[in-house]
Design an enzyme around this catalytic site. Structure first.
Site, short mmCIF file in Angstrom:
data_model
loop_
_atom_site.label_atom_id
_atom_site.label_comp_id
_atom_site.label_asym_id
_atom_site.label_seq_id
_atom_site.Cartn_x
_atom_site.Cartn_y
_atom_site.Cartn_z
N ASP A 308 0.06 0.21 3.96
CA ASP A 308 1.12 0.82 4.76
C ASP A 308 2.11 1.48 3.77
OD1 ASP A 308 2.75 1.67 6.78
OD2 ASP A 308 2.81 -0.25 7.82
C1 BGC Z 1 4.31 2.24 9.65
C2 BGC Z 1 2.89 2.52 10.06
C3 BGC Z 1 2.57 3.99 9.95
C4 BGC Z 1 2.88 4.45 8.56
C5 BGC Z 1 2.57 5.92 8.33
C6 BGC Z 1 4.67 2.91 8.35
O1 BGC Z 1 6.02 2.85 8.09
O2 BGC Z 1 4.49 0.86 9.54
O3 BGC Z 1 2.66 2.05 11.38
O4 BGC Z 1 1.23 4.22 10.29
O5 BGC Z 1 4.26 4.25 8.30
O6 BGC Z 1 3.48 6.74 8.93
#
Ligand code: BGC
Length: 759
Positions: A308
């Site tokens: 993430d």
């Molecule tokens: C979130 C994810 C997301 C990722 C990409 C993160 O901050 O937790 O759910 O897919 O960002 O945008």
């Protein structure tokens, strides 16, 4: 009638996924030709190219100073020097049209092919339809689709999302979210399918198949790669706050939290994203047992693991399990991470090269990661079609897709209480109040046009609740006086302006009925962290004051998580929870409140009544709750009879149990009823769950009509994970219940499985 509506008319029966022998699950979906192409590409790559493929950067690193175009020099550097394999996110932090998005990605792709000869894979958070396109179709969020108890909607959302996302040149989406929403305080509850593992499993498999289609090795240009997230137990932080540690017993982790991931692997999901935080004291990004063991080796799953946002950096900046960035990358990749969502620092490519040169990350691990990334790119069809004709998508933003979204919204809004205030009589004069009454942003929630969901201005054409009610009941019959409003001058949630409750009370003098729309403004991730699950005191005061007028009050909840309303619920005549129903949620609500349509949704979570009594339906049930999992009313009544088990009196682990139950619509309106079958293991060596959902279906019943519903439950799906981590089905009695009826059966044998996953 289009395809989906035809299929939606068919009763859909779902059974628990079959479990059984002590075999390794079938989670690899290898295609020999594709694998040969992967190996050939891998062989021709330099270490620098391999490292670059393992890095994903955010689009802002390529933007020029206007933030609305790409900088050619940066493109040359990122792809020519650093050989970066993936880009994510939206330009300038906001949605653009399909055409703008496609043109921007075409530029990136052409540069990647020119400089590396390997296509870039672009990823976006299209988590409820094409929510990052100004002209695409937005669906209700996952929590709403769960409330429909109708998996065809999850399949359809996947199909439409994939089609419209591909039309914008994007081949990869960061959805479905498959963690279990078992802590109502957590600000991402709405991104999930609710608290039950079986419901979440069925829904996420359907969405995955909708996104990717049935052949995971050969996606066509109408499908995108899916990402199951956020692996694992991200959804139950001990503090209730996003991105904070979870503590989950291992048997629960295996039995409940892993279930939707395992099913997604079997369905061919191309990738998973890792839990941003930690489980049982270990950041998941550093947890080799979970990433390499559970997800890959124990299942044979051959997909790709992406971190993430900036989470390898969190290993040293936040969690202190690494001294610096270099060590964090080493730990994460050795634990099983394949692609680093860095997202800003291109130098991370160089660190990877160094770590491989010194042997701190073995070349075999680098090759395994790159192989998985290349496999993803081949599966998504990018080597054959790095770019494609984005004008060849005639159904993009079509009426057909809009109807699908509307239909899903209609079946997702839950009638929780009705003491006769609904449906609203024709010609009634209605006061519409509350901070959620005239906001599109609150209907869509986060991940809508922008990350935090402040997107109303992009799509003025859709109706808020107020606009939809005015259209349905006539503008002359609708008075609007909010009483409480959100402070929109700051993008910091939750802020409310000074309340003007007296104005709303005064306006109610001319009304026959009051519809008060309360809940939450849009938010996403840590911005949605709260210190009190109670509905805000301003909003509660508004409801109290309006109830004191003596007029009938309909409470409409528009919220991403079940905010506590225990003290105001007794004051109102009806309660509807619309949660986050999307752009057509206002229209759907007007159709339901007027009685043009009937309610058919049920709660996919337990609605808690007190802050110190948070609860899930499968645990000890001596807790005072507001409404149970599965609760939901309609304008008609259903009676259940003749719950029958069709088989011998005792069963063994290999049997499939067949049940039937008769459901009758005894009321005066046609309706659709979700029929839920639960099991209870009456005595077990480890405290058994009070009950567990094992099968469900949804049927149409005309007024006066009866139908016999049949369910099949594989006996092995009744197994649980004991304290020793082993799956076990134990000899003894099991009670099956459905619609207030129950029948008890005897399991004649104890079976213990020696593999971590039984399927
Ligand atoms: C979130 C994810 C997301 C990722 C990409 C993160 O901050 O937790 O759910 O897919 O960002 O945008």
């Amino acid at each position: 009638m289009n395809k989906i509506y035809a299929s939606l008319l068919l009763p859909l029966m779902l059974v628990a996924s079959s479990c059984g022998s002590d075999k390794t699950p079938v989670c690899a979906h290898r295609d020999a030709d594709l694998e040969a192409r992967v190996e050939k590409t891998l062989k021709g790559m330099t270490l620098e190219e391999k490292a670059g493929q393992m890095v994903q950067l955010t689009i802002s690193v390529l933007e020029d100073e206007t933030h609305e175009a790409l900088d050619p020099a940066k493109l040359d550097e990122i792809f020519g020097v650093y050989k970066v394999g993936s880009i994510l996110n939206v330009m300038n932090g906001r949605a653009h049209s399909r055409e703008q998005t496609a043109a921007m990605i075409r530029q990136i792709q052409e540069k990647s092919m020119e400089k590396i000869g390997i296509p870039c894979i672009y990823g976006l958070d299209m988590v409820h339809g094409a929510n990052y396109l100004t002209d695409g179709t937005i669906f209700p969020h996952e929590i709403n689709l769960a409330a429909t108890f109708y998996p065809a909607f999850a399949r359809r959302m996947g199909e439409v999302t994939a089609y419209e996302t591909r039309a914008a040149m994007v081949p990869w989406v960061f959805t479905p979210t498959v963690d279990l929403g078992r802590d109502p305080r957590w600000p991402r509850i709405w991104e999930n399918w609710g608290e039950d593992p079986f419901l979440a499993t069925v829904m996420s498999v359907e969405e995955t198949l909708g996104l990717q289609g049935e052949d995971p090795n050969h996606l066509d240009l109408e499908h995108t790669s899916a990402t199951l997230k956020c692996f694992i137990a991200y959804s139950v932080p001990y503090t209730g706050k996003d991105r904070t540690p979870a503590y989950v017993p291992e048997h629960d982790l295996r039995e409940k939290y892993f279930a939707p991931f395992l099913a997604g692997f079997k369905a061919g999901a191309h990738s998973i994203m890792v839990n941003s935080s930690s489980v049982n004291g270990m950041p998941v990004h550093a947890n080799k047992t979970l990433l390499s063991g559970w997800a890959k080796e124990q299942t044979g799953w051959d997909g790709m693991i992406v971190t993430d946002w900036s989470d390898l950096n969190n290993l040293y900046e936040r969690d202190h399990v690494a001294a610096d960035k270099r060590e964090a990358i080493k730990i994460g990749i050795n634990a099983g991470v394949d692609m680093i969502m860095e997202p800003y620092d291109k130098e991370c490519c160089k660190i990877l090269v160094e770590l491989a040169r010194t042997g701190e990350i073995p070349m075999s691990r680098i090759d395994d990661a790159v192989r998985r990334i290349l496999r993803l790119k081949y599966r998504a069809g990018l080597f054959d079609n790095p770019v494609w004709d984005t004008n060849a998508f005639p159904r993009f933003g079509s009426k057909e897709f809009a109807e699908d979204s509307y239909k899903a919204a209609l079946e997702s809004e839950i009638l929780l209480k009705n003491q006769g205030a609904l449906p609203i009589a024709e010609g009634s004069r209605i006061l519409v109040a509350g901070p959620n009454a005239n906001s599109l942003r609150t209907l869509n929630g986060g991940w809508s046009y922008t990350w935090q969901g402040e997107g109303d201005s992009y799509v003025p054409q859709y109706n808020t609740i107020l606009e939809a009610l005015s259209a349905r009941f006539g503008e002359g019959n609708v008075i609007y006086e909010p009483g409480v409003t959100y402070d929109l001058s700051v993008n910091d949630w939750p802020r409310e302006n000074a309340p003007e409750i007296g104005k709303a009370v005064a306006a109610s003098r001319n009304a026959d009925v009051i519809i008060v729309c309360v809940g939450e403004n849009s938010y996403c991730e840590t911005v949605g962290n709260i210190d009190d699950l109670n509905l805000s005191s301003n909003q509660k005061d508004l409801v109290r004051a309006l109830a004191a007028t003596g007029k009938p009050v309909v409470l409409v909840l528009n919220e991403g998580r079940p905010r506590i309303i225990g003290d105001i619920e007794p004051l109102v005549d009806a309660v509807v929870d619309v949660m986050l129903p999307g752009n057509y949620g206002g229209d759907a609500l007007a159709a339901l409140l007027s009685g043009d349509e009937n309610f058919s949704a049920k709660l996919p979570f337990t609605y808690s009544k007190h802050i110190n009594s948070l609860h899930t339906y499968d645990c000890d049930d001596a807790v005072d709750i507001q409404w149970p999992f599965g609760h939901g009313l309609s304008y008609t009544e259903y009676s259940y009879s003749d719950l029958r088990y069709e088989g011998p009196e005792t069963f063994g682990a290999g049997d499939v149990l067949e049940f039937s139950v008769k459901v009758k619509n005894t009321g005066g309106r046609d309706g659709r009823e979700a029929v839920l079958l639960y099991s209870s293991d009456l005595v077990a060596s480890h405290i058994p769950d009070v009950k567990r959902l094992r099968a469900f279906t949804k049927i149409d019943l005309k007024s006066g009509e009866s139908k016999v519903v049949r369910f099949e439950v594989p006996a092995s799906s009744l197994a649980f994970v004991g304290a020793d981590g082993k799956w076990r089905l134990e000899e003894g009695d099991f009670r099956f219940s459905c619609g207030g009826l129950s029948t008890t059966l005897h399991c004649s044998e104890t079976k213990i499985w020696n593999t971590p996953n039984i399927i």
